[in-house]
Design an enzyme around this catalytic site. Structure first.
Site: not given
Ligand code: GAR
Length: 189
Positions: A108, A91-92, A110, A12-14
């Site tokens: 989203n 991630m679903r 990516h 969940g850093s984003n």
């Molecule tokens: C992030 O790099 C995001 O862009 C990616 O998963 C990571 C989640 O990190 N998403 C995907 O690959 C979606 N296809 P986070 O949980 O620290 O935000």
């Protein structure tokens, strides 16, 4: 004020970056997080949301058919008033029914150009292919996997990155800033 629900599956850093920007940064007065939702009970990001006094909800997807699980989520979300669902490491793959229910309301991020790479492990892909840059993409979610309309892209130079960890660190730092900037633009339209 645009009300958002943030979906996470992991660290969940984003999400954390968006919560910070809503509180004290470029999304202040623009976006209000009303809920953080996770399909994983043990997602570390849930604690971060709680520490920020954001309401959290969890529905485990284990053993459930995609459409049935998504219908449970739709039922849950019917208790909330919101404008957008913001996927932040969720991630679903979303079912067609879910995407249709919230048409043009799901966004989203990516870690790569979605025209070149879709799905999981985008930083591994960039690293293994010795790419000199990646193009982080913020896009609307449609019925395909990472095929929705691109809202904005940001090039991240990877030339100096020697390890996968360095690629991820640099990429994520860029994501954190770029996601909120892009959301701010969308919500101000
Ligand atoms: C992030 O790099 C995001 O862009 C990616 O998963 C990571 C989640 O990190 N998403 C995907 O690959 C979606 N296809 P986070 O949980 O620290 O935000």
């Amino acid at each position: 004020m645009t009300k958002i629900i943030i979906f996470i599956s992991g660290k969940g850093s984003n999400m954390e970056a968006i919560l910070n920007e809503c509180k004290n940064g470029i999304l202040r007065g623009i976006a209000e997080p009303v809920l953080v939702f996770s399909d994983k009970e043990n997602a570390p990001g849930l604690q971060i949301a709680k520490n920020n006094n954001i309401n959290t909800e969890i529905i485990s997807a284990k053993g459930k058919k995609r459409q049935n699980f998504d219908n449970e989520v739709i039922d849950l979300l019917s208790n909330y008033t919101f404008d957008y669902i913001i996927l932040a490491g969720y991630m679903r793959i979303l079912s067609d029914g879910f995407v249709k229910t919230y048409k043009d309301k799901i966004i989203n991020i990516h870690p790569a150009d979605t025209q070149l790479h879709q799905g999981l492990h985008a930083y591994e892909w960039a690293f293994e292919n010795k790419m000199s840059e990646t193009k982080i993409t913020v896009h609307y979610v449609n019925e395909g996997v990472d095929t929705g309309k691109i809202i904005a892209q940001k090039i991240v130079d990877l030339k100096e990155c020697k390890t996968l960890e360095e690629v991820e660190k640099k990429g994520l730092a860029a994501e954190h800033k770029f996601y909120s900037e892009t959301l701010g633009t969308v919500f101000s339209q």
